[in-house]
Design a protein around this motif. Structure first.
Motif, PDB file in Angstrom:
ATOM      1  N   LEU A  45       0.749  -1.122   0.014  1.00  0.00           N
ATOM      2  CA  LEU A  45       0.146   0.070  -0.034  1.00  0.00           C
ATOM      3  C   LEU A  45       0.773   1.271   0.027  1.00  0.00           C
ATOM      4  N   ILE A  46       2.235   1.298   0.659  1.00  0.00           N
ATOM      5  CA  ILE A  46       2.829   2.510   0.485  1.00  0.00           C
ATOM      6  C   ILE A  46       3.282   2.904  -0.766  1.00  0.00           C
ATOM      7  N   PRO A  47       3.687   2.371  -1.770  1.00  0.00           N
ATOM      8  CA  PRO A  47       3.956   2.522  -3.118  1.00  0.00           C
ATOM      9  C   PRO A  47       2.669   3.154  -3.772  1.00  0.00           C
ATOM     10  N   ILE A  48       1.450   2.606  -3.407  1.00  0.00           N
ATOM     11  CA  ILE A  48       0.350   3.079  -4.125  1.00  0.00           C
ATOM     12  C   ILE A  48       0.022   4.341  -3.383  1.00  0.00           C
ATOM     13  N   TYR A  49       0.092   4.291  -2.264  1.00  0.00           N
ATOM     14  CA  TYR A  49      -0.255   5.836  -1.528  1.00  0.00           C
ATOM     15  C   TYR A  49       0.817   6.905  -2.164  1.00  0.00           C
ATOM     16  N   GLU A  50       1.895   6.642  -2.376  1.00  0.00           N
ATOM     17  CA  GLU A  50       3.023   7.655  -2.527  1.00  0.00           C
ATOM     18  C   GLU A  50       2.829   7.757  -4.355  1.00  0.00           C
ATOM     19  N   PHE A  51       2.637   7.034  -5.116  1.00  0.00           N
ATOM     20  CA  PHE A  51       2.686   7.345  -6.412  1.00  0.00           C
ATOM     21  C   PHE A  51       1.468   7.328  -7.046  1.00  0.00           C
ATOM     22  N   LEU A  52       0.101   6.985  -6.411  1.00  0.00           N
ATOM     23  CA  LEU A  52      -1.156   7.397  -6.957  1.00  0.00           C
ATOM     24  C   LEU A  52      -1.993   8.425  -6.070  1.00  0.00           C
ATOM     25  N   PHE A  53      -2.150   7.956  -4.816  1.00  0.00           N
ATOM     26  CA  PHE A  53      -3.054   8.992  -3.800  1.00  0.00           C
ATOM     27  C   PHE A  53      -2.292  10.377  -3.645  1.00  0.00           C
ATOM     28  N   VAL A  54      -1.149  10.446  -3.378  1.00  0.00           N
ATOM     29  CA  VAL A  54      -0.411  11.353  -3.405  1.00  0.00           C
ATOM     30  C   VAL A  54      -0.442  12.581  -4.460  1.00  0.00           C
ATOM     31  N   PRO A  55      -0.105  12.240  -5.801  1.00  0.00           N
ATOM     32  CA  PRO A  55      -0.088  13.035  -6.673  1.00  0.00           C
ATOM     33  C   PRO A  55      -1.578  13.446  -6.839  1.00  0.00           C
ATOM     34  N   PHE A  56      -2.564  12.665  -6.746  1.00  0.00           N
ATOM     35  CA  PHE A  56      -4.059  13.019  -7.115  1.00  0.00           C
ATOM     36  C   PHE A  56      -4.650  14.037  -6.070  1.00  0.00           C
ATOM     37  N   ALA A  57      -4.236  13.668  -4.747  1.00  0.00           N
ATOM     38  CA  ALA A  57      -4.578  14.519  -3.681  1.00  0.00           C
ATOM     39  C   ALA A  57      -3.922  16.004  -3.607  1.00  0.00           C
ATOM     40  N   ARG A  58      -2.748  15.748  -4.224  1.00  0.00           N
ATOM     41  CA  ARG A  58      -2.014  17.232  -4.216  1.00  0.00           C
ATOM     42  C   ARG A  58      -2.616  18.415  -5.224  1.00  0.00           C
ATOM     43  N   LYS A  59      -3.291  17.334  -6.309  1.00  0.00           N
ATOM     44  CA  LYS A  59      -3.790  18.219  -7.460  1.00  0.00           C
ATOM     45  C   LYS A  59      -5.103  19.084  -6.767  1.00  0.00           C
ATOM     46  N   ILE A  60      -5.677  18.392  -6.008  1.00  0.00           N
ATOM     47  CA  ILE A  60      -7.073  18.879  -5.551  1.00  0.00           C
ATOM     48  C   ILE A  60      -6.806  19.945  -4.333  1.00  0.00           C
ATOM     49  N   THR A  61      -5.576  19.670  -3.290  1.00  0.00           N
ATOM     50  CA  THR A  61      -5.555  20.435  -2.078  1.00  0.00           C
ATOM     51  C   THR A  61      -4.291  21.469  -2.357  1.00  0.00           C
ATOM     52  N   GLY A  62      -3.340  21.015  -3.113  1.00  0.00           N
ATOM     53  CA  GLY A  62      -2.303  21.912  -3.184  1.00  0.00           C
ATOM     54  C   GLY A  62      -1.406  21.597  -2.282  1.00  0.00           C
ATOM     55  N   HIS A  63      -1.560  20.851  -1.309  1.00  0.00           N
ATOM     56  CA  HIS A  63      -0.648  20.432  -0.236  1.00  0.00           C
ATOM     57  C   HIS A  63       0.424  19.482  -0.578  1.00  0.00           C
ATOM     58  N   PRO A  64       1.887  19.770  -0.373  1.00  0.00           N
ATOM     59  CA  PRO A  64       2.946  18.913  -0.906  1.00  0.00           C
ATOM     60  C   PRO A  64       2.732  17.372  -0.480  1.00  0.00           C
ATOM     61  N   ALA A  65       2.157  17.126   0.420  1.00  0.00           N
ATOM     62  CA  ALA A  65       1.840  15.922   0.921  1.00  0.00           C
ATOM     63  C   ALA A  65       0.605  15.130   0.483  1.00  0.00           C
ATOM     64  N   GLY A  66      -0.253  16.137  -0.296  1.00  0.00           N
ATOM     65  CA  GLY A  66      -1.603  15.522  -0.620  1.00  0.00           C
ATOM     66  C   GLY A  66      -2.464  16.065   0.634  1.00  0.00           C
ATOM     67  N   ILE A  67      -2.405  15.735   1.570  1.00  0.00           N
ATOM     68  CA  ILE A  67      -3.268  15.831   3.061  1.00  0.00           C
ATOM     69  C   ILE A  67      -2.172  16.480   4.090  1.00  0.00           C
TER      70      ILE A  67
END
Length: 485
Positions: free
Chosen positions: A268-290
């Motif tokens: 799950l960690i690679p999935i979080y890093e390479f999929l969730f974080v870039p997606f969340a970053r586009k929405i929130t603008g936060h470097p870590a996604g949330i």
């Protein structure tokens, strides 16, 4: 030391027929090696995250993104190492002997030390400064001494350093209105002719202590989750001994059951890093996604769900085993609670590391990142306390006069009720965390408001100091080199 004791028969305790035969010099050697190991692990876990994070410039957008990724990969590396420990090393323990497993671990640690030493010329290393514990103690002592003094109406009258007096990487932190009682440490005594560390503290030094104080409720709110983790690891191994250990064609040894949450985390960690974080970053603008506190909150909610599911799985397992004839359900059933808790741990652990690192003053980051592992330690202690307390209370109120976790046979007690008790406590704990997280203000948020007002005023003061200093130098008559000096 553990390797030598495991290998040498003369350092083994004699068989005395009791649960523990350790005594005398053999016991001192054994416990001494464990305490040395704990001391070494404590130092590494406190300093390695801060050392690695210190290689990135968090003020640079690319550095801020890389910093968030670093903590994810730090957890990924430790997860892979733990997987090797509970599989390959456990196999060596069972098949070859304890001494060889300890020897392999010792050699691996030595290789890690060599790798660390080789990389030293390339590291960005912060210059050692004053001990953060001493700075904290100074603020508390001086605030107590000045407790009868009245605070000035204008916070700018409190003592603060300027650019010339600043040392090393010391950063100036704007004044905040929380914990005003500590501001008394920055009151300059009227009878004082010069500022001394144990007589007056700077506003920056006081604000450092305030930051640590604001972190304490967050730290306290994560202890219960680590208590749940300790119980899940302990009880699941006991449950696994009465379950079908085959996962397909693989037979999982009982001591290797903790590999299940580690396996989920490694996926799950690679999935979080390479999929969730870039997606969340586009929405929130936060470097870590949330944000870090949002990440911790998600982990706490998932831990409640995991404990609830663990209770239902235990009911299914116990009912099946207590049938006539006994039936063993598959070890796969434990994967549900482990998968959810693995996700919870991934969110919470990295969120806490990044939170304590980024929010701490520059000179206290090693201290603050250690809070993550302090929470883990307190959680394990509280886990043992909960077992004793629950057994003592339920022994008095249950019709059978037996505690929920009495005896060594898990099939005859009520581990499911203990899981649900932890779920209820976790819900109450989440309410406390939610209040603490709303009350907490990120250091960057404090700075963004303060920089537009306080910084301009302070910079103007410093420019005046520099200008007056330059004029003073020009007005000094110079008759010799000594006078110029």
């Amino acid at each position: 030391m553990l390797t030598i004791q495991a290998y040498s028969k003369s350092l083994h305790p004699p068989d005395c027929g009791k649960s523990s035969c350790l005594k005398g010099a053999i016991a001192a050697y054994f416990y001494g090696s464990l305490y040395l190991y704990s001391l070494g692990c404590g130092g590494n876990r406190g300093t390695l995250p801060a050392l690695g994070a210190g290689q990135f410039d968090e003020n640079d957008p690319k550095g801020a993104k890389a910093l968030a990724s670093y903590f994810n990969f730090y957890l990924f590396a430790t997860t892979l190492a733990a997987m090797i420990g509970v599989t390959a090393i456990v196999y060596v323990f069972i098949d070859q002997g304890w001494w060889l497993g300890f020897l392999i671990s010792s050699v691996a640690t030595l290789i890690g030390l060599i790798a660390l030493a080789i990389g030293k010329p390339f590291y960005r290393i912060q210059q050692p400064g004053e001990s953060p514990l001493v700075r904290v103690a100074q603020v508390i002592v001086v605030a107590i001494k000045n407790r009868k003094l009245s605070l000035p109406d204008n916070p700018e009258e409190l003592y603060e350093i300027n650019k010339i007096e600043r040392v090393g990487t010391e950063e100036r932190i704007p004044h905040t209105n929380q914990f005003r009682c500590l501001d008394k440490a920055a009151i300059v005594p009227k009878d004082s002719t010069a500022a001394a560390p144990w007589r007056v503290c700077t506003v920056t030094q006081v604000e450092e202590v305030k930051i640590l104080a604001r972190m304490m409720p967050i730290l306290a709110s994560t202890i219960i989750m680590n208590t749940c983790l300790a119980q899940l690891q302990t009880l699941s191994v006991t449950q696994g001994a009465y379950m079908d250990p085959r996962l397909g064609s693989i037979k999982v040894p009982t001591p290797s059951i903790p590999v299940l949450p580690l396996l989920f985390m490694a996926i799950l960690i690679p999935i979080y890093e390479f999929l969730f974080v870039p997606f969340a970053r586009k929405i929130t603008g936060h470097p870590a996604g949330i944000t870090q506190l949002q990440r911790v909150g998600v982990g706490l909610v998932l831990s409640v769900i995991s404990m609830t599911i663990a209770g239902f799985v235990e009911v299914k397992r116990r009912n099946a085993f207590n049938q006539s004839p006994p039936k063993q359900i598959s070890l796969f059933w434990l994967s549900f609670q482990y998968c959810i808790f693995g996700i919870a741990d991934m969110f919470t652990f990295v969120g806490l590391l990044e939170f304590f690192y980024k929010e701490a003053p520059a000179g206290m980051r090693t201290l603050s990142t250690s809070f993550t592992f302090l929470s883990l330690s307190f959680g394990n202690f509280l886990s043992s306390a909960f077992v004793e307390i629950i057994n003592a209370v339920t022994k008095r109120i249950t019709p059978s006069r037996q505690g929920w976790l009495h005896g060594k046979d898990i099939n005859k007690n009520n581990a499911n009720l203990f899981y649900w008790f932890l779920a209820i406590v976790s819900v109450l704990n989440f309410v406390l965390y939610l209040y603490s997280a709303i009350w907490y203000k990120y250091k960057q948020e404090n700075y963004s408001d303060a920089k537009t007002t306080t910084t301009s005023v302070l910079d103007a003061k410093e420019e005046k100091i520099d200008r007056d200093y330059g004029e003073a130098k020009q007005n000094v008559p110079v008759s010799s080199d000594d006078d110029r000096i």
